[in-house]
Every structure is written in C-alpha cells, then in structure tokens.
Design a protein around this motif. Structure first.
Motif, PDB file in Angstrom:
ATOM      1  N   GLY A  89       0.845  -1.186   0.000  1.00 38.41           N
ATOM      2  CA  GLY A  89       0.000   0.000   0.000  1.00 38.41           C
ATOM      3  C   GLY A  89       0.879   1.233   0.000  1.00 38.41           C
ATOM      4  O   GLY A  89       1.903   1.274  -0.688  1.00 38.41           O
ATOM      5  N   LEU A  90       0.508   2.232   0.806  1.00 41.61           N
ATOM      6  CA  LEU A  90       1.315   3.445   0.953  1.00 41.61           C
ATOM      7  C   LEU A  90       2.208   3.310   2.184  1.00 41.61           C
ATOM      8  O   LEU A  90       1.717   3.160   3.302  1.00 41.61           O
ATOM      9  CB  LEU A  90       0.402   4.665   1.094  1.00 41.61           C
ATOM     10  N   LYS A 130       4.200   5.483   3.713  1.00 39.16           N
ATOM     11  CA  LYS A 130       4.268   6.645   4.615  1.00 39.16           C
ATOM     12  C   LYS A 130       5.683   6.874   5.151  1.00 39.16           C
ATOM     13  O   LYS A 130       5.872   7.254   6.302  1.00 39.16           O
ATOM     14  CB  LYS A 130       3.292   6.488   5.795  1.00 39.16           C
ATOM     15  N   GLY A 189      -0.214  -2.826  -4.170  1.00 35.88           N
ATOM     16  CA  GLY A 189      -0.164  -1.417  -3.816  1.00 35.88           C
ATOM     17  C   GLY A 189       1.030  -0.653  -4.343  1.00 35.88           C
ATOM     18  O   GLY A 189       1.973  -1.203  -4.919  1.00 35.88           O
ATOM     19  N   ALA A 190       0.995   0.653  -4.082  1.00 34.45           N
ATOM     20  CA  ALA A 190       1.948   1.588  -4.686  1.00 34.45           C
ATOM     21  C   ALA A 190       3.388   1.349  -4.261  1.00 34.45           C
ATOM     22  O   ALA A 190       4.306   1.492  -5.064  1.00 34.45           O
ATOM     23  CB  ALA A 190       1.523   3.021  -4.346  1.00 34.45           C
ATOM     24  N   ASP A 191       3.604   1.012  -2.983  1.00 36.87           N
ATOM     25  CA  ASP A 191       4.972   0.896  -2.468  1.00 36.87           C
ATOM     26  C   ASP A 191       5.387  -0.541  -2.226  1.00 36.87           C
ATOM     27  O   ASP A 191       6.264  -0.825  -1.389  1.00 36.87           O
ATOM     28  CB  ASP A 191       5.094   1.703  -1.159  1.00 36.87           C
ATOM     29  N   THR A 225      -4.262  -2.571  -9.744  1.00 40.17           N
ATOM     30  CA  THR A 225      -4.973  -1.674  -8.826  1.00 40.17           C
ATOM     31  C   THR A 225      -6.464  -1.659  -9.105  1.00 40.17           C
ATOM     32  O   THR A 225      -7.197  -0.856  -8.525  1.00 40.17           O
ATOM     33  CB  THR A 225      -4.429  -0.239  -8.938  1.00 40.17           C
ATOM     34  N   CYS A 240       0.984  -1.010   5.623  1.00 41.45           N
ATOM     35  CA  CYS A 240       0.915   0.218   4.840  1.00 41.45           C
ATOM     36  C   CYS A 240      -0.495   0.795   4.917  1.00 41.45           C
ATOM     37  O   CYS A 240      -1.459   0.078   5.216  1.00 41.45           O
ATOM     38  CB  CYS A 240       1.229  -0.057   3.370  1.00 41.45           C
ATOM     39  N   SER A 278      -3.873   2.489   3.113  1.00 36.60           N
ATOM     40  CA  SER A 278      -4.700   1.871   2.078  1.00 36.60           C
ATOM     41  C   SER A 278      -5.079   2.794   0.920  1.00 36.60           C
ATOM     42  O   SER A 278      -5.609   2.335  -0.090  1.00 36.60           O
ATOM     43  CB  SER A 278      -5.995   1.364   2.719  1.00 36.60           C
ATOM     44  N   ASP A 329      -4.001   4.276  -1.587  1.00 34.06           N
ATOM     45  CA  ASP A 329      -3.604   4.150  -2.983  1.00 34.06           C
ATOM     46  C   ASP A 329      -4.605   3.317  -3.780  1.00 34.06           C
ATOM     47  O   ASP A 329      -4.782   3.518  -4.982  1.00 34.06           O
ATOM     48  CB  ASP A 329      -2.212   3.539  -3.090  1.00 34.06           C
ATOM     49  N   MET A 330      -5.289   2.395  -3.096  1.00 34.93           N
ATOM     50  CA  MET A 330      -6.227   1.493  -3.779  1.00 34.93           C
ATOM     51  C   MET A 330      -7.636   1.515  -3.195  1.00 34.93           C
ATOM     52  O   MET A 330      -8.585   1.156  -3.892  1.00 34.93           O
ATOM     53  CB  MET A 330      -5.700   0.049  -3.731  1.00 34.93           C
ATOM     54  N   ARG A 386     -10.575  -1.877   2.458  1.00 33.26           N
ATOM     55  CA  ARG A 386      -9.578  -2.887   2.076  1.00 33.26           C
ATOM     56  C   ARG A 386      -9.892  -4.222   2.748  1.00 33.26           C
ATOM     57  O   ARG A 386      -9.847  -5.284   2.115  1.00 33.26           O
ATOM     58  CB  ARG A 386      -8.177  -2.404   2.472  1.00 33.26           C
TER      59      ARG A 386
END
Length: 525
Positions: free
Chosen positions: A415-416, A418, A440-442, A465, A493, A495, A497-498, A505
C-alpha cells in the motif's frame, strides 16, 4: 412549566457573560478543517459565544453542504480560493485570536505559520475540550434547571467533570481504549470511549450525559496540539516509526506521544518490553505521588501487571506488592488472545486499576469486549487454510505483531508506506513466512526487504490496482499456502492508494475469501 430542549445557541445564555474567557478561550476563533472534529469545535465554540470562522481548502459539494449548515448557526465558512486568489485554508482571517485545528493538518501549514507570525496560538479540539470540562459540568446543571423550569441555583452544585484515562501508542490504541471502557462499564461506572476513536470529545464534554470517567484515545497529532492536557492516568502502549512525514523525525513523534504523561496525577503506564515508553515516563513532569506502572507478557515485578501461568495478575495496585499479586483474569478471557492483544488488555487493566476498579470488573469487562472489524479477524477456513483480516495493521509495528500471532503465514502486504522501511519487520518475521503476495503503490519497498533478508520466501508481485486486485491476491496466496497455514492480510501500509480506507480494504479481502470459499465448495461438490 414543562421541560424543553436546550439548543446549542442557548449555551452562552445558560452560562452567563464571558463564558469563553472564564475557561481560557478568546472571542474570535478560526477553526481549520471542515471534518468531523472541525464541525464539532465550530458548533460548540459558536454556541458558547465565540465569533467563529471555519477555513478549508476544499470546495466540493460535501464541503458546501456542511458550510450551509454552519452558516445557519452564524458561523462563517471560507472554502477553496478566496477573491484575492489565496487558498482559504492558508490565510489567517483578520482578528483571529486563536486557531483550533483538525488533527491531520501539518504543523508547517501556511495557516499556522501565519498564526505564529501574528502571535496567535494554535491548539486542537482535545485542548479545547480539556479547557471546557468545567463548562460542561455547569451546562449540565443549567440544562437540568431549564428543563425543570427553575432558575435560582441552576448551576450552584454542578457535578464535577469526568476524569480522563488516556491511551496512545503506535498500535493498539483503539482496542485498548475500547477494552478500558468495557472494564469501566463492568464496574458500574458511567463512561464512554472518545477522542481519536471517532466520537468528538468536545461533544461529550459539553453533552447532556454526565460521565464518571472517560476512556480517551489520543493520536500523536492530537497530543501535539494539546499543551495543557493533564489527565488522571495515561498509557503509551508502544513506539515505532509512524507518521514521520508529519512529525519530521522519530524524536519529534516520540516527544508528542510523551505529552500524554505530562501532569498525570495517579499513574503513568508503560510497556516493559518497549524501553522507549519507560523513557517517556522518566522524562515526564508529573504530579507528586504519580506512579510508574509497567505491563509485561512475562511474570510481573512489583508495580507491574503481567502474566503468570495463563493468568493476568496485578502487582501494582495491591497491598505489599513486593510479595503479593492479585488475579485479574485468564488469558482466555481476552478476545482474541494474541500476544499483542494480551498486552492491550494489561494496559487497559492497569488504567482501570489506577482508577480504583475492582479485579472482578477487569475480568468481566474483558469477557464482554468484542473487537472491531479488521483487527486480526478470522474470516473463514478454506481447504484447511485459515484467512485472517488485519487490514488495520497499517504500519510495520502492527504488521509485526500480527505476524507473530501465527506459526506459518502467507502474507498479503503493501500500500502506501508513509516513509516506513521494512527490513526490521522482515528480519523478525521471515521464519514464519510461507510466502508473500505484494500489492499497492509501495510494494517494491517490501519486495526489496524480502530479497535482502528472506530470499528463500516466494514472492508474488501483483501489479494491479483494479477492483479485482484483492481477489487475485487471495487466489495467489491460496496457491502458496499449505494445510494448517494462515493467509494474513496485514499490509504494513496505508490503504489510500487502492481503497478509501482500511475498512474498505478489509471488506474487499473478506469478499475475496468468501468467493474463494464458494469456488472451492463448487469444485468439491
């Protein structure tokens, strides 16, 4: 005369002139943010006689609807861009004497820099609620008198404000606060779980319900903006890197968490397994006689709560604590009895005992407690593999605790981030991992940590995604799992981003597991 309802606009009239001044608040206040806490603060402060302006950079339909509701109360709301081109949430309204911020606004926001330059203090809704505790007590007495049709002596004998028992930490805050409230209720006390848990604390402080004691969840954001907070007793559950993009450093994050101990009168509760929490107690300026109380998953020493042979015991609030211990509950009374959740229960019990709650109420309160969704929640068992939703594990510390609750895991994560790193988490948990599915993004950050510290763990990197991504993740996890394993959603992470939030989620995960179960049932029919 019959009883009547007292509206927010009557508050100042009930309490008399200069109500705000008596409780340390000026007359011209700017509220930053049009969310739940911002609306709560604006309504209350306007009702008490303040001239309130709310500012927010948003300008969507929802913002305009909320602004219209506040305008009916005489509250000015500035949204989006101002006529001069500046953003509403960045410009300090003329004449502002205090800024009340919503928790998430960054300390370096232009509005706050402008306030500092003008010599205007910035505080949060928790600080406002703390200052208004006495006003709430007077209001309840005045409301009773108004409802009964009497005036003389309306506020002559108000019931005192409720004590606050406060909880913070990187993880476990909500669960511990809810456990604490359950224990306090089992003791027959009038209580509520408030603060960061979702109920605006100003509404409770000024509300009609009289409470004996409040279980208050506080985030690092809220503590940052609450300089005069001084509670009965408080707990810091744990400390791990989180929200560093907001605080700027781990040191600043820890310092804000440590504010919860300042001025404590009875007990500062810390985690024996996390020395950083004890360090915060040592550094705190507390009232004379306030005690440091530890909690541990092992056998407790004097002035601690801990576990002995499956029993939660108290060696802090007993006579002759050098030799004696009081049984409080059994480990099986904790739901779920995962190690990190037992620690939460011990912290809640320590705060309740500091307030004088009897042992039986601790046991009964823990038995009555039911955790919220998406917190180590068993979803289903499919083909002898258990699927567990811990979508609330939005940082590495929470994910580590979740992974430690199971013997062999296929981990769904990502996810993200942070600003977090994942090396320590992977190093500590690698031995439990059957495999990992990353979303997820990361996700690449987690993949790199797994490659460095657990190269033998098979990894599925899911570059999707769309709305079917979670079902794909669950199917990949099922393919990696063996009978007796646990497929665990503990993303480590955020959530956004998605998904809209961690609840959505977790819901997507549960839906995917149910679809998998239906497919399996059809295949075996």
């Amino acid at each position: 005369m019959g009883s009547r309802q007292v509206s927010a606009s009557d508050l100042a009239g009930l309490l008399g002139p200069d109500t705000l001044g008596r409780f340390g608040l000026p007359g011209r206040i700017t509220v930053a943010g049009l969310g739940i806490s911002g609306i709560s603060a604006a309504r209350a402060l306007a009702g008490l006689g303040a001239r309130v302006t709310v500012v927010d950079n948003g300008d969507g339909d929802a913002h305009r609807a909320r602004a219209a509701e506040l305008a009916e109360l005489g509250i000015e709301v500035r949204l989006g861009h101002l006529p001069d081109g500046a953003r509403a949430g960045e410009a300090l309204p003329e004449g502002t004497e205090l800024v009340v911020t919503s928790p998430g606004w960054q300390p370096q926001s232009p509005l706050f820099l402008a306030a500092a330059e003008a010599g205007v203090d910035v505080v949060g809704d928790v600080e406002v609620a703390w200052r208004l505790r006495g006003a709430g007590a007077e209001l309840r007495a005045a409301r009773r008198a108004a409802a009964e049709g009497t005036v003389e002596g309306a506020a002559s004998e108000p019931a005192g404000p409720a004590e606050w028992l406060a909880v913070t930490g990187t993880n476990g805050k909500t669960t511990t606060t809810q456990m604490l409230a359950s224990i306090l209720k089992a003791a027959g006390l009038r209580t509520a779980a408030v603060g960061n848990i979702g109920t605006p604390i100003i509404d409770v402080v000024l509300g009609e319900q009289q409470y004996d004691v409040l279980a208050v969840e506080l985030s690092s954001y809220q503590l940052h903006w609450a300089p005069s907070l001084r509670v009965h007793s408080a707990a810091v559950l744990n400390l791990a890197p989180d929200h560093l993009d907001w605080h700027g450093s781990m040191q600043a994050y820890a310092a804000d968490k440590g504010r919860i101990y300042e001025g404590n009168t009875v007990a500062c509760v810390y985690n024996v397994a996390d020395k950083a929490t004890e360090d915060l107690v040592v550094e705190a300026d507390v009232e004379e006689g306030c005690r440091a109380i530890g909690f541990t998953l092992g056998a407790p020493g004097p002035s601690m709560l801990g576990v002995v042979d499956g029993i939660l015991v108290d060696r802090a609030f007993v006579e002759n604590r050098q030799k004696n211990a009081q049984e409080l509950a059994e480990v099986k009374d904790v739901n779920p009895p995962a190690p990190h959740n037992i620690a939460n229960a011990l912290a809640a019990a320590a705060l309740a005992r500091a307030y004088g709650v009897e042992p039986r109420a601790v046991r009964d309160g823990l038995r009555d407690f039911r955790p919220d969704a998406h917190r180590v929640a068993r979803v289903d068992e499919v083909a002898s593999v258990v699927y567990v939703d811990d979508s609330k594990a939005t940082n590495t510390h929470a994910a580590e605790a979740s992974l430690a609750s199971f013997d062999k895991v296929v981990w769904i994560a990502g996810g993200l981030a942070k600003g977090a790193t994942f090396d320590e988490l992977v190093q500590k948990s690698a031995g439990r991992m059957r495999g990992a599915v990353l979303i997820g993004a990361d996700r690449a950050l987690i993949a790199e940590a797994l490659a460095r510290h657990a190269p033998e763990v098979p990894v599925v990197d899911l570059d999707r995604t769309d709305t079917g991504a979670m079902l794909a993740a669950v199917r990949e996890a099922a393919a990696l799992a063996e009978p007796g394993d646990t497929v665990l959603l503990a993303p480590a992470c955020a959530s956004m981003d998605m998904f809209a939030n961690y609840n959505k989620r977790g819901d997507a995960f549960a839906d995917a597991v149910r679809e998998l179960a239906a497919e399996n049932a059809a295949d075996t029919a």
